[in-house]
Design a protein around this motif. Sequence first.
Motif, PDB file in Angstrom:
ATOM      1  N   GLY A 275       0.815  -1.204   0.000  1.00 46.43           N
ATOM      2  CA  GLY A 275       0.000   0.000   0.000  1.00 46.43           C
ATOM      3  C   GLY A 275       0.847   1.252   0.000  1.00 46.43           C
ATOM      4  O   GLY A 275       2.072   1.225   0.184  1.00 46.43           O
ATOM      5  N   GLY A 276       0.193   2.389  -0.193  1.00 50.69           N
ATOM      6  CA  GLY A 276       0.915   3.651  -0.264  1.00 50.69           C
ATOM      7  C   GLY A 276       1.531   3.843  -1.632  1.00 50.69           C
ATOM      8  O   GLY A 276       1.481   2.977  -2.503  1.00 50.69           O
ATOM      9  N   THR A 277       2.153   4.984  -1.819  1.00 51.66           N
ATOM     10  CA  THR A 277       2.757   5.308  -3.119  1.00 51.66           C
ATOM     11  C   THR A 277       4.246   5.630  -3.038  1.00 51.66           C
ATOM     12  O   THR A 277       4.949   5.539  -4.042  1.00 51.66           O
ATOM     13  CB  THR A 277       2.034   6.513  -3.754  1.00 51.66           C
ATOM     14  OG1 THR A 277       2.168   7.662  -2.882  1.00 51.66           O
ATOM     15  CG2 THR A 277       0.560   6.204  -3.991  1.00 51.66           C
ATOM     16  N   LYS A 278       4.737   5.986  -1.868  1.00 52.81           N
ATOM     17  CA  LYS A 278       6.117   6.438  -1.762  1.00 52.81           C
ATOM     18  C   LYS A 278       7.107   5.336  -2.114  1.00 52.81           C
ATOM     19  O   LYS A 278       8.002   5.529  -2.957  1.00 52.81           O
ATOM     20  CB  LYS A 278       6.399   6.964  -0.354  1.00 52.81           C
ATOM     21  CG  LYS A 278       7.812   7.531  -0.198  1.00 52.81           C
ATOM     22  CD  LYS A 278       8.026   8.113   1.194  1.00 52.81           C
ATOM     23  CE  LYS A 278       9.441   8.689   1.341  1.00 52.81           C
ATOM     24  NZ  LYS A 278       9.649   9.268   2.698  1.00 52.81           N
ATOM     25  N   LEU A 279       6.969   4.155  -1.476  1.00 58.78           N
ATOM     26  CA  LEU A 279       7.911   3.069  -1.739  1.00 58.78           C
ATOM     27  C   LEU A 279       7.774   2.538  -3.165  1.00 58.78           C
ATOM     28  O   LEU A 279       8.801   2.363  -3.849  1.00 58.78           O
ATOM     29  CB  LEU A 279       7.726   1.947  -0.721  1.00 58.78           C
ATOM     30  CG  LEU A 279       8.669   0.742  -0.861  1.00 58.78           C
ATOM     31  CD1 LEU A 279      10.122   1.196  -0.763  1.00 58.78           C
ATOM     32  CD2 LEU A 279       8.358  -0.314   0.190  1.00 58.78           C
ATOM     33  N   PRO A 280       6.541   2.272  -3.655  1.00 57.18           N
ATOM     34  CA  PRO A 280       6.441   1.825  -5.051  1.00 57.18           C
ATOM     35  C   PRO A 280       7.044   2.820  -6.042  1.00 57.18           C
ATOM     36  O   PRO A 280       7.684   2.408  -7.016  1.00 57.18           O
ATOM     37  CB  PRO A 280       4.922   1.668  -5.262  1.00 57.18           C
ATOM     38  CG  PRO A 280       4.379   1.422  -3.904  1.00 57.18           C
ATOM     39  CD  PRO A 280       5.236   2.235  -2.977  1.00 57.18           C
ATOM     40  N   ILE A 303       1.101   6.261 -10.678  1.00 59.35           N
ATOM     41  CA  ILE A 303       1.172   6.823  -9.332  1.00 59.35           C
ATOM     42  C   ILE A 303       1.012   8.343  -9.385  1.00 59.35           C
ATOM     43  O   ILE A 303       0.278   8.940  -8.578  1.00 59.35           O
ATOM     44  CB  ILE A 303       2.503   6.425  -8.652  1.00 59.35           C
ATOM     45  CG1 ILE A 303       2.536   4.928  -8.398  1.00 59.35           C
ATOM     46  CG2 ILE A 303       2.671   7.185  -7.338  1.00 59.35           C
ATOM     47  CD1 ILE A 303       3.862   4.434  -7.848  1.00 59.35           C
ATOM     48  N   GLU A 304       1.689   8.979 -10.332  1.00 61.12           N
ATOM     49  CA  GLU A 304       1.599  10.430 -10.459  1.00 61.12           C
ATOM     50  C   GLU A 304       0.173  10.882 -10.782  1.00 61.12           C
ATOM     51  O   GLU A 304      -0.325  11.884 -10.258  1.00 61.12           O
ATOM     52  CB  GLU A 304       2.578  10.929 -11.516  1.00 61.12           C
ATOM     53  CG  GLU A 304       4.042  10.792 -11.090  1.00 61.12           C
ATOM     54  CD  GLU A 304       5.000  10.995 -12.246  1.00 61.12           C
ATOM     55  OE1 GLU A 304       4.519  11.076 -13.395  1.00 61.12           O
ATOM     56  OE2 GLU A 304       6.222  11.053 -12.004  1.00 61.12           O
ATOM     57  N   ALA A 305      -0.498  10.103 -11.635  1.00 64.29           N
ATOM     58  CA  ALA A 305      -1.878  10.439 -11.987  1.00 64.29           C
ATOM     59  C   ALA A 305      -2.796  10.286 -10.778  1.00 64.29           C
ATOM     60  O   ALA A 305      -3.693  11.126 -10.552  1.00 64.29           O
ATOM     61  CB  ALA A 305      -2.365   9.554 -13.129  1.00 64.29           C
ATOM     62  N   ASP A 306      -2.591   9.239  -9.998  1.00 65.57           N
ATOM     63  CA  ASP A 306      -3.405   9.033  -8.796  1.00 65.57           C
ATOM     64  C   ASP A 306      -3.183  10.152  -7.781  1.00 65.57           C
ATOM     65  O   ASP A 306      -4.126  10.611  -7.138  1.00 65.57           O
ATOM     66  CB  ASP A 306      -3.068   7.671  -8.174  1.00 65.57           C
ATOM     67  CG  ASP A 306      -3.559   6.490  -9.016  1.00 65.57           C
ATOM     68  OD1 ASP A 306      -4.409   6.735  -9.895  1.00 65.57           O
ATOM     69  OD2 ASP A 306      -3.089   5.365  -8.784  1.00 65.57           O
ATOM     70  N   ARG A 307      -1.906  10.541  -7.654  1.00 68.49           N
ATOM     71  CA  ARG A 307      -1.606  11.626  -6.718  1.00 68.49           C
ATOM     72  C   ARG A 307      -2.295  12.928  -7.162  1.00 68.49           C
ATOM     73  O   ARG A 307      -2.843  13.662  -6.351  1.00 68.49           O
ATOM     74  CB  ARG A 307      -0.096  11.847  -6.634  1.00 68.49           C
ATOM     75  CG  ARG A 307       0.647  10.773  -5.837  1.00 68.49           C
ATOM     76  CD  ARG A 307       2.137  11.002  -5.939  1.00 68.49           C
ATOM     77  NE  ARG A 307       2.895  10.093  -5.089  1.00 68.49           N
ATOM     78  CZ  ARG A 307       4.232   9.999  -5.081  1.00 68.49           C
ATOM     79  NH1 ARG A 307       4.933  10.798  -5.903  1.00 68.49           N
ATOM     80  NH2 ARG A 307       4.840   9.159  -4.297  1.00 68.49           N
ATOM     81  N   ALA A 308      -2.241  13.189  -8.459  1.00 69.90           N
ATOM     82  CA  ALA A 308      -2.853  14.427  -8.972  1.00 69.90           C
ATOM     83  C   ALA A 308      -4.356  14.409  -8.776  1.00 69.90           C
ATOM     84  O   ALA A 308      -4.981  15.451  -8.485  1.00 69.90           O
ATOM     85  CB  ALA A 308      -2.509  14.579 -10.455  1.00 69.90           C
ATOM     86  N   ALA A 309      -4.978  13.209  -8.935  1.00 71.56           N
ATOM     87  CA  ALA A 309      -6.425  13.120  -8.803  1.00 71.56           C
ATOM     88  C   ALA A 309      -6.896  13.325  -7.383  1.00 71.56           C
ATOM     89  O   ALA A 309      -8.042  13.764  -7.158  1.00 71.56           O
ATOM     90  CB  ALA A 309      -6.888  11.759  -9.331  1.00 71.56           C
TER      91      ALA A 309
END
Length: 311
Positions: A275-280, A303-309
Motif C-alpha cells: 500500500g501507499g505510493t512512496k515506496l512503489p 502513481i503520479e496520476a493518482d496523486r494528482a487526482a
Amino acid sequence: MNDMQMPMQGERPTRADWLARMDQIGNMHGFFDRIGAHHRALYVQEGDTLLVTFDEVGRIMSQGRDALPVGFDAVSKREWSFLSLMAEGDTWFRDEGLYRFFDRLIDEDFFDSFDQVIFLGAGPMCGHAACAYSVAAPGARVLALSPAASLNRDAAPFELRFRKAWRKDFTSRYGYAPAMLDAAEQAFVLYDPLELLDAAHAAQFRGKSVTRIRWRGAGPNLLKLLEPNSTLDRLLKATGNGRMSPLRFSQITRALRKTNPDYLKRLLDRAAERGGTKLPYTVARHGLKATGDAHFARHMMTIEADRAATA
C-alpha cells in the motif's frame, strides 16, 4: 577448452541438429550417451574438478540453436570437467537405467578420480536430483536451487504442482533428497521464502552439511535470474573454493538485485501490495533508471496520476 565456442542465442534448433551438436562435443571431449529411455549424459573431460549437473533437454533447446546444458561455462572459464544428466521430459530422474549408470561410475571409481566434485541442479526436479545423486560421490559439494525434497505423499503432502509425477517411486533409491546429503561435505539450498511450496521443501533440508540461503523475492525460477551475466558461474566458483556462504551469496548477487528487470518488477509488486505510493514510486524510479524498462515508467505515471487526482 579453446576449440569450443560458447553458446550464442538464436532460433530453437531442430532436435536432430541439437543432438548432432551434443554428439560432436561428446565424441571430441568425452562421450554423449543415451541412458535408459528418457535420459542422456554428456561428459567433457578437462580438469581435476568435476561439475555434475542435471537439466532438461527441452529447457536447453529453448535457449537457442547453440545452447548447452546448465553449468557448461565452467568448462571454458574454470577448465573443470563436466558431466550433465539431461531428462527428456518430466522424468524426475527416476529411472533404473540412470541408477545403473551411477552404479557403474561408482564401481569404476569415476568420482574418486577427481580432486573435487560439485553437483548442481535448478528447480524442483533438477534440484532434487542434484541433492539425491550426490550421495554417489561422498565428500561432494552441492548447489541446489529451489529443490524438491521428495514427491512421496507422506514426505510432501503439501505438494500439488506435479500430480503426474506422484506415481513415480520416491521411496526407493535416491528418493528422499535431504537424507542423501548426509555424505556431502557442503550443500547449499537456495530458495525464495515467499514461494511457500519451495520453502516447505527447503525446510526439510536440515543436515549438518546443509546451509539454506533465503533469496526473498527471487521467485520460483532462480536459474532465470542467475544464469545470465555469469552470476551462476560465480556462485559455482565460490562453492568450489569453499567461500560460499549467505554473505558471499549476497555479495555476488548484489548487482543483479539492483539491475535485473525481473527481480525489480517482483520487488515493485511487493511494494505495491504493502500500500501507499512512496515506496512503489521509489522502486519504479530506480527500476527505470537501472533498466530503462517501460514497465517502470508506466507505473510511475500511474502513481503520479493518482496523486494528482487526489490532490
